[in-house]
Design an enzyme around this catalytic site. Structure first.
Site, PDB file in Angstrom:
ATOM      1  N   ASN A   8       0.864  -1.181   0.000  1.00 36.02           N
ATOM      2  CA  ASN A   8       0.000   0.000   0.000  1.00 36.02           C
ATOM      3  C   ASN A   8       0.902   1.234   0.000  1.00 36.02           C
ATOM      4  OD1 ASN A   8      -1.815   2.036   0.505  1.00 36.02           O
ATOM      5  ND2 ASN A   8      -2.283   1.382   2.597  1.00 36.02           N
ATOM      6  N   LYS A  10       0.005   4.206  -0.251  1.00 34.41           N
ATOM      7  CA  LYS A  10      -0.686   5.373   0.323  1.00 34.41           C
ATOM      8  C   LYS A  10      -0.479   6.586  -0.588  1.00 34.41           C
ATOM      9  CE  LYS A  10       0.161   3.371   4.821  1.00 34.41           C
ATOM     10  NZ  LYS A  10       0.023   3.534   6.255  1.00 34.41           N
ATOM     11  N   HIS A  91      -9.504   0.709   4.877  1.00 36.75           N
ATOM     12  CA  HIS A  91      -8.247   0.983   5.592  1.00 36.75           C
ATOM     13  C   HIS A  91      -8.540   1.940   6.755  1.00 36.75           C
ATOM     14  CE1 HIS A  91      -4.201   2.318   6.492  1.00 36.75           C
ATOM     15  NE2 HIS A  91      -3.753   1.280   5.809  1.00 36.75           N
ATOM     16  N   GLU A  93      -6.995   4.385   7.831  1.00 38.73           N
ATOM     17  CA  GLU A  93      -6.795   5.801   7.512  1.00 38.73           C
ATOM     18  C   GLU A  93      -8.019   6.372   6.794  1.00 38.73           C
ATOM     19  OE1 GLU A  93      -2.986   5.384   5.617  1.00 38.73           O
ATOM     20  OE2 GLU A  93      -2.092   4.877   7.549  1.00 38.73           O
ATOM     21  N   GLU A 158      -5.252  -5.361  10.523  1.00 34.93           N
ATOM     22  CA  GLU A 158      -4.274  -4.284  10.715  1.00 34.93           C
ATOM     23  C   GLU A 158      -4.596  -3.533  12.009  1.00 34.93           C
ATOM     24  OE1 GLU A 158      -2.292  -3.052   6.799  1.00 34.93           O
ATOM     25  OE2 GLU A 158      -4.027  -1.781   7.101  1.00 34.93           O
ATOM     26  N   GLY A 164       2.515   2.072  10.777  1.00 32.74           N
ATOM     27  CA  GLY A 164       3.471   3.174  10.663  1.00 32.74           C
ATOM     28  C   GLY A 164       4.182   3.522  11.948  1.00 32.74           C
ATOM     29  N   SER A 203       3.452  -2.306  10.310  1.00 33.40           N
ATOM     30  CA  SER A 203       4.904  -2.299  10.560  1.00 33.40           C
ATOM     31  C   SER A 203       5.590  -3.605  10.175  1.00 33.40           C
ATOM     32  CB  SER A 203       5.203  -1.932  12.020  1.00 33.40           C
ATOM     33  OG  SER A 203       4.784  -0.592  12.265  1.00 33.40           O
TER      34      SER A 203
END
Ligand code: PEP
Length: 243
Positions: A8, A10, A91, A93, A158, A164, A203
C-alpha cells in the site's frame, strides 16, 4: 494457499519511480503473489509496466456507485478498465480521515465485486480498544458489517496502533486474532470462509516478516512504508513460507 504480499503506497510515489520499481519486481520473479497498490494516477503507468507480468495491481479505494456526481471519486469499473485487479477497502486511515463506516465499506466491497475486482478489506482495533479488552469484539463487528453476503476476497488484520509506528503485536496476539477472524469468517460464510486469505498488516519490515508470515492462518502481509522500496518489499516477500 500461496502467500499474498500486498503493498500500500498510500499517498506516496512518483511517476518517475514506476519503471524501475516494476522492473525490480518482475526481475525477482517472487514466489508469493505480489500486489502493488499505488495512488490512482500511477495505476495506468504501472499497468503498462507490469503487463504480461505475474505482479498484480490494486487501487487503494473505490466509490460504491458505478458512476455519477461524486467529485474526486473513482468507480470500481474504471479501476478494472485501467488494469487493477484488487482494491484495498476499509483501511483505518480512510475510516479515520473520511469517516467511512462499516456500512459504507460493505457498499464499496459490493461495488468492487460487481466490477470483478478482488477487495482487500482491512479491519483492526485502536490501541485504546485493545487496552480496554475490546479488540476481538471490534474486529468481529467490522467483519460482520463490512463484508456483504456475497463476499469473496481478502481480509487484512491491521491493528491501527501498529500502522506506521514500528510496533507489532506479539506472535501470540496475532495468532489469536487470526484464529478469531477465521472463526468469524466461517460463521459468516460457511465453507467459503475457510478459504479467505487473512493478511497481517502493521509495521511489517524485512526483519520481522518471516516471523509474522510463519504464524498460523497468516496468509500474507499488507505492507505500507516498507513497500515503497522494491528491495524491502521483495525482502518481505522472501520471508514468506514456501508452499
Ligand atoms: C498500512 O498502512 O496498511 C500499513 C500496514 O502500513 P505500515 O506497513 O507502514 O505500518
Amino acid at each position: 494457499m500461496r502467500p499474498i504480499i500486498a503493498g500500500n503506497w498510500k499517498m506516496n510515489g512518483t511517476l518517475a519511480a514506476v519503471q524501475a520499481y516494476a522492473a525490480a519486481l518482475q526481475a525477482a520473479d517472487p514466489a508469493p503473489l505480489m500486489i502493488v497498490c499505488p495512488p490512482f494516477p500511477l495505476l495506468p503507468a504501472f499497468a503498462q509496466a507490469l503487463r504480461a507480468s505475474p505482479i498484480a495491481l490494486g487501487a487503494q479505494e473505490c466509490h460504491a456507485r458505478p458512476s455519477g456526481a461524486h467529485t474526486g471519486d473513482v468507480s470500481a469499473d474504471l479501476l478494472k478498465e485501467i488494469g487493477a485487479g484488487y482494491v484495498i477497502l476499509g483501511h483505518s486511515e480512510r475510516r479515520a480521515d473520511h469517516g467511512e463506516t462499516n456500512a459504507d465499506i460493505a457498499a464499496k466491497v459490493a461495488a468492487a465485486l460487481a466490477a470483478d475486482l478482488t477487495p482487500i478489506v482491512c479491519v483492526g482495533e485502536t490501541e485504546a480498544q485493545r487496552d480496554a479488552g475490546e479488540a476481538t469484539d471490534i474486529v468481529r463487528t467490522q467483519l460482520r458489517h463490512s463484508l456483504p453476503e456475497s463476499f469473496e476476497g481478502i481480509v487484512a488484520y491491521e491493528p491501527v496502533w501498529a500502522i506506521g509506528t514500528g510496533r507489532t503485536p506479539s506472535a501470540a496476539d496475532v495468532t489469536a486474532m487470526h484464529a478469531d477472524i477465521r472463526t468469524a469468517l466461517v460463521t459468516q460464510f460457511g465453507d467459503r470462509g475457510t478459504k479467505i486469505p487473512i493478511l497481517y498488516g502493521g509495521s511489517v519490515k524485512p526483519d520481522n516478516a518471516a516471523t509474522l508470515l510463519a504464524l498460523p492462518d497468516v496468509g500474507g502481509a499488507l505492507v505500507g512504508g516498507a513497500s515503497l522500496k522494491a528491495a524491502d518489499f521483495l525482502a518481505i516477500a522472501a520471508g514468506a513460507p514456501s508452499v
